[in-house]
Motif scaffolding. Structure first.
Motif, PDB file in Angstrom:
ATOM      1  N   TRP A  58      21.066  11.272 -49.500  1.00 56.09           N
ATOM      2  CA  TRP A  58      20.774  10.877 -50.880  1.00 56.09           C
ATOM      3  C   TRP A  58      19.969   9.586 -50.876  1.00 56.09           C
ATOM      4  N   VAL A  74      18.246   6.497 -53.255  1.00 62.09           N
ATOM      5  CA  VAL A  74      18.352   5.892 -54.579  1.00 62.09           C
ATOM      6  C   VAL A  74      17.073   6.168 -55.374  1.00 62.09           C
ATOM      7  N   PHE A  85      21.150   8.701 -57.274  1.00 62.62           N
ATOM      8  CA  PHE A  85      20.487   9.107 -56.038  1.00 62.62           C
ATOM      9  C   PHE A  85      20.024  10.553 -56.169  1.00 62.62           C
TER      10      PHE A  85
END
Length: 132
Positions: free
Chosen positions: A7, A9, A129
């Motif tokens: 993930w 941001v 994310f």
């Protein structure tokens, strides 16, 4: 294992105000707002391996749901606490070692996004994310 994956941001909401409430100085707040944080999560049953990579550091954390562990934030703030899973929600309740105040973090998946919410001393923030 809903959280498994990498993930990156994408955006933040009220994150600078949250960091200010945490006592993080202005220079570090400005840098953290552009840290390019990437989180890789691997869940096997109740055990998690999390790798956090940013412009400032890369750390790897192993924890078991419900078991207290020690953790240091990027600014050096030391915490002690545990993550628990409630349905499709991960909830971390941590205590700052320097002042004994609680910090709560919640991770949920919505569509293709991991939403990480923070709450400290009445200030809430989110970091969103995207799966990468």
């Amino acid at each position: 294992m809903t959280f498994n994956g990498t993930w990156k941001v994408d955006r933040s909401e009220n994150y600078e105000k949250f960091m200010e409430q945490m006592g993080i100085n202005m220079v570090k707040r400005k840098l953290a707002a552009h840290d390019n944080l990437k989180i890789t999560i691997e869940q096997t049953g109740d055990k998690f391996h999390v790798k956090e990579s940013s412009n400032f550091r890369t750390i790897e954390i192993n924890f078991t749901l419900g078991v207290t562990f020690e953790y240091s934030l990027a600014d050096g703030t030391e915490l002690s606490g545990a993550w628990n899973q409630e349905g499709d929600t991960l909830k971390g309740v941590f205590t700052r070692k320097d002042n004994g105040k609680p910090l709560t973090t919640i991770r949920i998946i919505q569509g293709d996004e991991l939403i990480q919410s923070y709450s400290y001393e009445g200030v809430d923030a989110k970091r969103i994310f995207k799966r990468s």
